[in-house]
Every structure is written in C-alpha cells, then in structure tokens.
Design an enzyme around this catalytic site. Structure first.
Site, short mmCIF file in Angstrom:
data_model
loop_
_atom_site.label_atom_id
_atom_site.label_comp_id
_atom_site.label_asym_id
_atom_site.label_seq_id
_atom_site.Cartn_x
_atom_site.Cartn_y
_atom_site.Cartn_z
N LYS A 35 0.66 -1.23 -0.05
CA LYS A 35 0.02 0.11 0.00
C LYS A 35 0.99 1.22 -0.14
O LYS A 35 2.09 1.10 0.34
CB LYS A 35 -0.96 -0.10 1.21
CG LYS A 35 -0.07 0.30 2.46
CD LYS A 35 -1.18 -0.12 3.71
CE LYS A 35 -0.22 -0.16 4.89
NZ LYS A 35 -1.03 -0.70 6.24
N ARG A 131 -11.22 0.83 14.60
CA ARG A 131 -10.72 1.51 13.43
C ARG A 131 -11.95 0.98 12.37
O ARG A 131 -13.14 1.03 12.76
CB ARG A 131 -9.35 1.49 12.71
CG ARG A 131 -9.13 2.27 11.86
CD ARG A 131 -7.87 2.39 11.50
NE ARG A 131 -7.18 1.05 10.83
CZ ARG A 131 -5.96 0.78 10.44
NH1 ARG A 131 -4.91 2.00 10.46
NH2 ARG A 131 -5.48 -0.41 10.21
N TYR A 268 16.67 30.18 4.51
CA TYR A 268 15.77 30.89 5.14
C TYR A 268 15.69 31.07 6.42
O TYR A 268 15.94 30.17 7.26
CB TYR A 268 14.26 30.27 4.70
CG TYR A 268 13.96 30.10 3.19
CD1 TYR A 268 13.93 31.51 2.55
CD2 TYR A 268 13.96 29.07 2.42
CE1 TYR A 268 13.45 31.51 1.19
CE2 TYR A 268 13.34 29.19 1.22
CZ TYR A 268 13.28 30.63 0.42
OH TYR A 268 12.88 30.39 -0.85
N MET A 316 11.76 24.12 0.14
CA MET A 316 10.68 23.32 -0.62
C MET A 316 11.46 22.17 -1.57
O MET A 316 11.15 21.14 -1.65
CB MET A 316 9.85 24.38 -1.52
CG MET A 316 8.74 23.69 -1.71
SD MET A 316 7.74 24.44 -2.89
CE MET A 316 6.97 25.62 -1.57
C1 LIG Z 1 -0.24 -1.71 6.90
C2 LIG Z 1 -0.97 -2.94 7.26
C3 LIG Z 1 -0.39 -4.11 7.51
C4 LIG Z 1 1.26 -4.11 7.37
O1 LIG Z 1 1.82 -3.66 8.61
P1 LIG Z 1 3.34 -3.70 8.82
O2 LIG Z 1 3.46 -3.03 10.29
O3 LIG Z 1 3.95 -2.65 8.05
O4 LIG Z 1 3.94 -4.82 8.71
C5 LIG Z 1 -0.82 -5.39 8.04
N1 LIG Z 1 -2.53 -5.14 8.11
C6 LIG Z 1 -3.09 -4.04 7.81
C7 LIG Z 1 -4.47 -4.15 7.99
C8 LIG Z 1 -2.43 -2.95 7.41
O5 LIG Z 1 -2.99 -1.97 7.36
#
Ligand SMILES: *Cc1c(COP(=O)(O)O)cnc(C)c1O
Length: 376
Positions: A35, A131, A268, A316
């Site tokens: 992801k 969540r 800056y 930036m």
């Molecule tokens: C991101 C995520 C993982 C992976 O977690 P890590 O700590 O990066 O291994 C696993 N399960 C869900 C639902 C996630 O959102």
C-alpha cells in the site's frame, strides 16, 4: 536531470521474506503489503520483485492501488484492506475472482457478492483497534445475518493496535483471544474453510499463534524494524529473527557548491551562521520531494563516505549541506540521503529519530514521481 532517485535491492527483499518463511508453516500464506506506493518504494517495481521473491499475494489499501496493480500483474491475488468509499458506483471494478476485499459491513458483502466474477470477501472483526471492522458486541447478529442471507464468507481478519509500541503484550494477547473467540463463533454458525489473519510485521515475528492462515507483512519486508520495542521484545522472549536488510537507497547529486567566509548566514530565516570558512553543497531535494522540514539544522547526508551536516532550513526543493571536510567533493557527485556510502550508513530510522516520527512515515513520504530502479 531528475532531482533524485531511489534504488531497490532485489536481494534485500528476498532475504527479508526468507526470514519470515523460516517461521511460517507450509499452510501460512505470506501477503506482501504494498500500500501507499509500497511504503514509498514504488508500487509496481516493488510488486514485481516481491512476487518474484515468492510472496503468495499482495496487499493494498485502496481499490485504485488494486486496479493499478492488476493492469501490470494479471495473475496474483490482491487484497484490498482499506474501505472502498462510495462502493456502489465503483462495484464493477471489483469484479475479479482474485481480489480479496476486507469489509466492515454486511451491506458491502451483499453488493460484492452480486458481482460475477465475485471477489473473495473477508469480514473485519474489530478486536480493540477501534478503526475498521465491527465490535464484538455485534458479531453474533452479523454471523446470523450473513448465514440467513447465504452470503459467501471467505475469511476473517483483525488488526493489532499496539504490538509495536510495547514490550509488554497483554493488550495484543487480549485482542488475539477476542479474535479467536470470533473465529469460533463464526465456525459455530457453520462457516467453513475461513482464511483467518491478524498479524502484521511485529505480531508475526513475536506471536506464533497470531500467524494463523496468513501474515500481512509490510515494513519488515522493506528491511525496516517495526520499532525498537519489537527488537527488545524478541530478545526478552529469547527469540531471534535475523538481520533485516533495508531495500531502499535514496540518493541525489550535488547541484551547486559555494565557499562561504566565516560569519555567513545560510538559508531561510538565517538560522545557521558559519563560524569558520565553510564549503557548502546544495542538493535539489527539499520538503516537496519528501525530506522532512524538521531536518533543518538537524541530521546528515553522506558524501564520499563522510557525514555531511544539514545546514539551515530545508527549502521546498533544495537543501544545503556542509562539505568543508570533504575537499574532493565536486559538482554532480553522489549524495546519499538514505543508504550506505563507504563505511557510513544513514537509515530511515535515523531520519525518524531526528524528526520525531516512525520509519514508516519517513519512507512513505518520498515523492512518488522519481524513478525506482531495481538493483541486485
Ligand atoms: C499496513 C498494514 C499491515 C502491514 O503492517 P506492517 O507493520 O507494515 O507490517 C498489515 N495489516 C493491515 C490491515 C495494514 O493496514
């Protein structure tokens, strides 16, 4: 010239995955979590390497990521872990029998199960993260409803809230027990062959009972520890996991050099003032490119195997570093932002420490438009 580049080590990925394989039974699947542009490592580049290294499936957050992956990789199973907002108008995009979708509501199941081909549906049980998923208070009603409506349930999932944060794991154990109760409840309703999964990197390392049918591994597949507490927990438990190897190197080149007299202000806000004749290099990476502005006057990069201190505020699109002590450094020479140079190394964990955040955020923030190049 592009401002910077990211290289990915193929052998680091396969090494990190092999460390998990050693722990996992034959029936436990390894889901490589890619992801958020593969935690900044590059979605498609990482996915290719991770599949090659033997991951059983890929996990993403959004439908958009799944669709993008599917265009390049027709075969592998892709698990969508986040919610799909506004599911109804986008339903057709989910018609893929090798998609696994984690849902939090029965109405999502009803919509998805009408598709042909239908994706596999996993229900999320909230065991204490608060969540996505449903609270245990409603599990019985949900199981009843799914059964009465004859909806196809392929798996159950939950997510730990704090395994990474502590060396004392009673809350994770509480969540694990609750999840096991949930699994039993669904089984008692006649649901069979459920694929049950709960462990991300840290929990998969630490808790054998949490590995179940699949582990969902993100951060440590990239060669980064979920946290220091995870390392400490392992050693407290007398366990060894092995050395993780960071897969990513982030580098750029010297764009400009200046020789400043003593007493010159840098950047800056004039927050840095030289106290001796100073040689300074400018690099074309700033907070837009993903470098945290909290690194202003704080932190290092590597040039010719030496540490080069960040001077003044991160701009930036540019940053100034000190090269007074590296007289050979010249225009276009390589600057390592994260990675190794000679005997020195700067890690995502160093950045996290310097900027009061976690390594996850450091790598995820690297701007996605730079090329990700795979090396061995
Ligand atoms: C991101 C995520 C993982 C992976 O977690 P890590 O700590 O990066 O291994 C696993 N399960 C869900 C639902 C996630 O959102």
């Amino acid at each position: 010239m592009l401002a910077c580049s990211v290289t990915l080590s193929r052998s680091a990925f396969s090494h990190n995955i092999s460390l998990y394989r050693k722990l996992l039974g034959e029936k436990t699947k390894f889901a490589g979590i890619v992801k958020s542009n593969a935690y900044g490592h590059g979605l498609l580049e990482t996915a290719g390497v991770v599949i090659e290294a033997g991951a059983d499936l890929l996990g993403v957050n959004s439908l958009e990521e799944a669709v993008l992956l599917r265009k390049s990789f027709p075969k592998p199973t892709i698990m969508i872990m986040g919610s799909v907002p506004d599911l109804r108008p986008r339903l057709q995009e989910l018609a893929d029998s090798n998609f696994w979708v984690l849902v939090s509501r029965v109405e999502e199941m009803e919509l998805l199960s009408q598709l042909s081909p239908a994706p596999k549906i996993h229900f999320k049980l909230d065991t204490g993260m608060s969540r996505l998923g449903e609270s245990y208070l409603h599990w019985k009603e949900i199981a009843t409803e799914i059964k009465n409506k004859k909806l196809p349930l392929a798996g159950l999932a939950t997510h730990f809230a704090s395994t990474e944060d502590f060396t004392e794991h009673s809350y994770s154990m509480f969540q694990l027990n609750r999840f096991q109760e949930g699994i039993e409840l669904f089984r008692s309703f006649g649901f069979k062959d459920l694929i049950c999964h709960c462990a991300s990197s840290a929990s998969a390392m630490l808790f054998p009972e949490a590995r179940m049918d699949m582990v969902r591994v993100g951060i440590s597949m990239y060669g980064l520890w979920p946290s220091l507490e995870t390392k400490l927990s392992l050693s407290q438990m007398g366990k060894e996991f092995g050395m993780l190897r960071p897969a990513l190197t982030w580098k750029t080149k010297i764009q400009h050099i200046q020789s400043l007299p003593s007493g010159a202000f840098v950047g800056y806000g004039s927050t840095y003032k030289t106290t001796y004749p100073t040689r300074l290099a400018v690099i074309p990476v700033g907070y837009y490119e993903g470098l945290d502005r909290k690194l202003s006057n704080h932190g290092y990069m590597l040039v010719h195997g030496e540490r080069a201190k960040i001077l003044g505020r991160i701009c930036m699109n540019m940053t100034m570093i000190e090269i007074t002590h590296i007289p050979d450094a010249k225009l276009n020479d390589e600057v390592i932002i994260i990675g190794r140079s000679g005997k020195e190394i700067i890690t995502a964990d160093d950045h996290a420490l310097w900027t009061n955040t976690i390594n996850y955020e450091v790598v995820t923030k690297i701007l996605d438009r730079f090329p990700r190049t795979i090396v061995d």
